[in-house]
Design a protein around this motif. Structure first.
Motif, PDB file in Angstrom:
ATOM      1  N   ALA A 161       0.864  -1.190   0.000  1.00 49.57           N
ATOM      2  CA  ALA A 161       0.000   0.000   0.000  1.00 49.57           C
ATOM      3  C   ALA A 161       0.893   1.230   0.000  1.00 49.57           C
ATOM      4  O   ALA A 161       1.955   1.248   0.630  1.00 49.57           O
ATOM      5  CB  ALA A 161      -0.923   0.019   1.217  1.00 49.57           C
ATOM      6  N   TYR A 203       1.699   5.257   0.821  1.00 47.58           N
ATOM      7  CA  TYR A 203       1.362   6.263   1.817  1.00 47.58           C
ATOM      8  C   TYR A 203       2.307   7.442   1.633  1.00 47.58           C
ATOM      9  O   TYR A 203       3.282   7.362   0.859  1.00 47.58           O
ATOM     10  CB  TYR A 203       1.474   5.691   3.235  1.00 47.58           C
ATOM     11  CG  TYR A 203       2.874   5.342   3.676  1.00 47.58           C
ATOM     12  CD1 TYR A 203       3.592   6.203   4.518  1.00 47.58           C
ATOM     13  CD2 TYR A 203       3.484   4.160   3.264  1.00 47.58           C
ATOM     14  CE1 TYR A 203       4.883   5.883   4.921  1.00 47.58           C
ATOM     15  CE2 TYR A 203       4.768   3.841   3.670  1.00 47.58           C
ATOM     16  CZ  TYR A 203       5.460   4.701   4.497  1.00 47.58           C
ATOM     17  OH  TYR A 203       6.741   4.395   4.890  1.00 47.58           O
ATOM     18  N   VAL A 249       1.358  -4.461   3.874  1.00 45.46           N
ATOM     19  CA  VAL A 249       0.177  -4.352   4.738  1.00 45.46           C
ATOM     20  C   VAL A 249      -0.544  -5.703   4.784  1.00 45.46           C
ATOM     21  O   VAL A 249      -0.242  -6.620   4.015  1.00 45.46           O
ATOM     22  CB  VAL A 249      -0.790  -3.266   4.221  1.00 45.46           C
ATOM     23  CG1 VAL A 249      -0.145  -1.885   4.303  1.00 45.46           C
ATOM     24  CG2 VAL A 249      -1.241  -3.563   2.787  1.00 45.46           C
ATOM     25  N   ALA A 250      -1.499  -5.799   5.690  1.00 45.42           N
ATOM     26  CA  ALA A 250      -2.313  -7.017   5.794  1.00 45.42           C
ATOM     27  C   ALA A 250      -3.197  -7.151   4.552  1.00 45.42           C
ATOM     28  O   ALA A 250      -3.540  -6.161   3.893  1.00 45.42           O
ATOM     29  CB  ALA A 250      -3.169  -6.962   7.053  1.00 45.42           C
ATOM     30  N   ASP A 284      -6.247  -7.687   4.325  1.00 47.50           N
ATOM     31  CA  ASP A 284      -7.552  -7.041   4.441  1.00 47.50           C
ATOM     32  C   ASP A 284      -7.443  -5.524   4.593  1.00 47.50           C
ATOM     33  O   ASP A 284      -8.434  -4.847   4.867  1.00 47.50           O
ATOM     34  CB  ASP A 284      -8.344  -7.627   5.610  1.00 47.50           C
ATOM     35  CG  ASP A 284      -7.617  -7.469   6.947  1.00 47.50           C
ATOM     36  OD1 ASP A 284      -6.463  -6.991   6.952  1.00 47.50           O
ATOM     37  OD2 ASP A 284      -8.223  -7.827   7.978  1.00 47.50           O
ATOM     38  N   HIS A 285      -6.245  -4.980   4.421  1.00 47.91           N
ATOM     39  CA  HIS A 285      -6.066  -3.532   4.485  1.00 47.91           C
ATOM     40  C   HIS A 285      -6.857  -2.885   3.340  1.00 47.91           C
ATOM     41  O   HIS A 285      -6.856  -3.403   2.208  1.00 47.91           O
ATOM     42  CB  HIS A 285      -4.577  -3.191   4.365  1.00 47.91           C
ATOM     43  CG  HIS A 285      -4.250  -1.751   4.624  1.00 47.91           C
ATOM     44  ND1 HIS A 285      -4.454  -0.756   3.679  1.00 47.91           N
ATOM     45  CD2 HIS A 285      -3.725  -1.131   5.715  1.00 47.91           C
ATOM     46  CE1 HIS A 285      -4.071   0.400   4.178  1.00 47.91           C
ATOM     47  NE2 HIS A 285      -3.627   0.202   5.404  1.00 47.91           N
ATOM     48  N   ASP A 321      -6.305  -0.446   1.428  1.00 49.53           N
ATOM     49  CA  ASP A 321      -5.501  -0.013   0.280  1.00 49.53           C
ATOM     50  C   ASP A 321      -4.575  -1.101  -0.236  1.00 49.53           C
ATOM     51  O   ASP A 321      -3.681  -0.829  -1.043  1.00 49.53           O
ATOM     52  CB  ASP A 321      -4.662   1.220   0.658  1.00 49.53           C
ATOM     53  CG  ASP A 321      -5.519   2.414   1.043  1.00 49.53           C
ATOM     54  OD1 ASP A 321      -6.578   2.583   0.411  1.00 49.53           O
ATOM     55  OD2 ASP A 321      -5.139   3.163   1.963  1.00 49.53           O
ATOM     56  N   ALA A 322      -4.758  -2.334   0.224  1.00 49.28           N
ATOM     57  CA  ALA A 322      -3.852  -3.418  -0.143  1.00 49.28           C
ATOM     58  C   ALA A 322      -3.931  -3.726  -1.635  1.00 49.28           C
ATOM     59  O   ALA A 322      -5.017  -3.819  -2.210  1.00 49.28           O
ATOM     60  CB  ALA A 322      -4.174  -4.672   0.667  1.00 49.28           C
TER      61      ALA A 322
END
Length: 351
Positions: free
Chosen positions: A202, A204, A223-224, A226-227, A229-230
């Protein structure tokens, strides 16, 4: 391209404008399209209105790198008219520059991009490969980037010379029908059994600098899944050689990295997060180690777009291009590493 409402002859306007994208511009980046549409408006202002959300595509926010599609409706905010006879953008014209050619025909060209040159202007960069190439070829009717490389990365870069070639090649990149392999020198011993990195990424922004109204520098992180913005990112790694340098014997690995997805900073973040940052990486690497490497002559990140396979958009033939390591990277490699690289060389196919 045509206006839906009240178009004025001038490309800059003092009222909101709505534009519809026709097929000729399908596949073009939003920023590049606006540079052509809003001649006389400074590039810095174009990027500012995109970042602020004043430019909308089909009523939604967009990014500079968003690809346009036929039928998209763009909303442009009011823009101050440039004074007659005065160029609003006082930045110098891009220098005309040709780059080392790996291949060229009437549909496309492939260059060996040097490190330190952005692929296009913007965000503090006055011009890049595409602007300089257009300046060097003023009679060329069409020159557009097919894909991009980080400014610090060298190697193969494709440029389309026809709209049909651009859309055909970009579809291959989107559908993952291309083969993209990079060479990287990474810290430590990369485990031979660690061949697949499948970790979502993701983007940022870092905090803005004190007193600045501009957004902070862009970064990428794992990121995970389920983020919100993944974005899925898959990287394949093959160890080519262990590399000994004077600073620490046998402390590096030369690896071939094939990406199955083309996310921003994908290779850099995946390798660094695995504990093996790319040598010379000033964003995700070991800053103390990089300073030592600079004394050995490594003034840049050791990441090189080595091989590219794709289907020719006009002839339908499979093509394979290869860009050799540039001199500044070869000079750092001991003999055994160069021998391993030579053994792994592939046949290059292009007519």
């Amino acid at each position: 391209m045509k206006n839906i409402i009240g178009a004025k002859a001038s490309p800059a306007a003092s009222e909101v404008r709505f534009l519809t994208v026709d097929g000729e511009f399908a596949g073009q980046r939003l920023d590049n399209f606006l540079f052509r549409e809003l001649k006389g408006v400074p590039k810095t202002h174009v990027y500012r209105i995109i970042r602020s959300g004043e430019v909308r595509i089909n009523k939604g926010r967009a990014q500079a790198e968003t690809r346009l599609e036929a039928g998209d409706v763009l909303r442009l905010p009011p823009l101050r008219m440039a004074t007659v006879g005065h160029r609003a953008d006082s930045s110098p014209s891009p220098p005309a520059r040709e780059f080392p050619l790996l291949y060229e025909d009437d549909a496309l060209l492939a260059i060996d991009k040097p490190a330190g040159v952005a692929v296009h202007g913007g965000s503090g960069v006055s011009s890049g490969v595409i602007e300089q190439l257009r300046a060097a070829r003023p009679t060329a009717r069409f020159l557009e980037l097919v894909h991009r490389l980080d400014r610090e990365t060298s190697g193969i870069l494709l440029v389309a010379k026809k709209r049909s070639a651009l859309t055909g090649l970009q579809q291959q990149f989107r559908e993952r029908e291309t083969g993209k392999t990079y060479l990287a020198l990474v810290e430590g011993h990369w485990p031979a059994n660690k061949k697949v990195l499948d970790a979502p990424l993701a983007r940022y922004l870092l905090p803005s600098r004190p007193g600045s109204t501009e957004p902070g520098e862009r970064r990428v992180r794992i990121v995970a899944r389920d983020h919100p913005d993944a974005m899925r990112a898959v990287t394949l790694v093959e160890v080519l050689a262990r590399v000994s340098l004077p600073i620490e014997p046998d402390a590096f690995s030369l690896v071939a990295v094939t990406i199955k997805t083309g996310r921003t900073h994908q290779i850099r973040v995946h390798l660094a997060s695995a504990g093996h940052a790319i040598a010379g990486d000033d964003k995700y690497g070991d800053f103390e180690r990089n300073r030592v490497l600079q004394r050995l002559g490594l003034k840049r990140m050791f990441l090189h777009a080595w091989r590219l396979q794709f289907t020719h958009p006009a002839r339908g033939e499979r093509m394979a291009l290869q860009a050799e390591l540039p001199p500044e990277l070869r000079a750092l490699m001991p003999g055994p590493a160069l021998e391993a690289l030579a053994v792994s060389a592939m046949p290059v196919t292009h007519d």
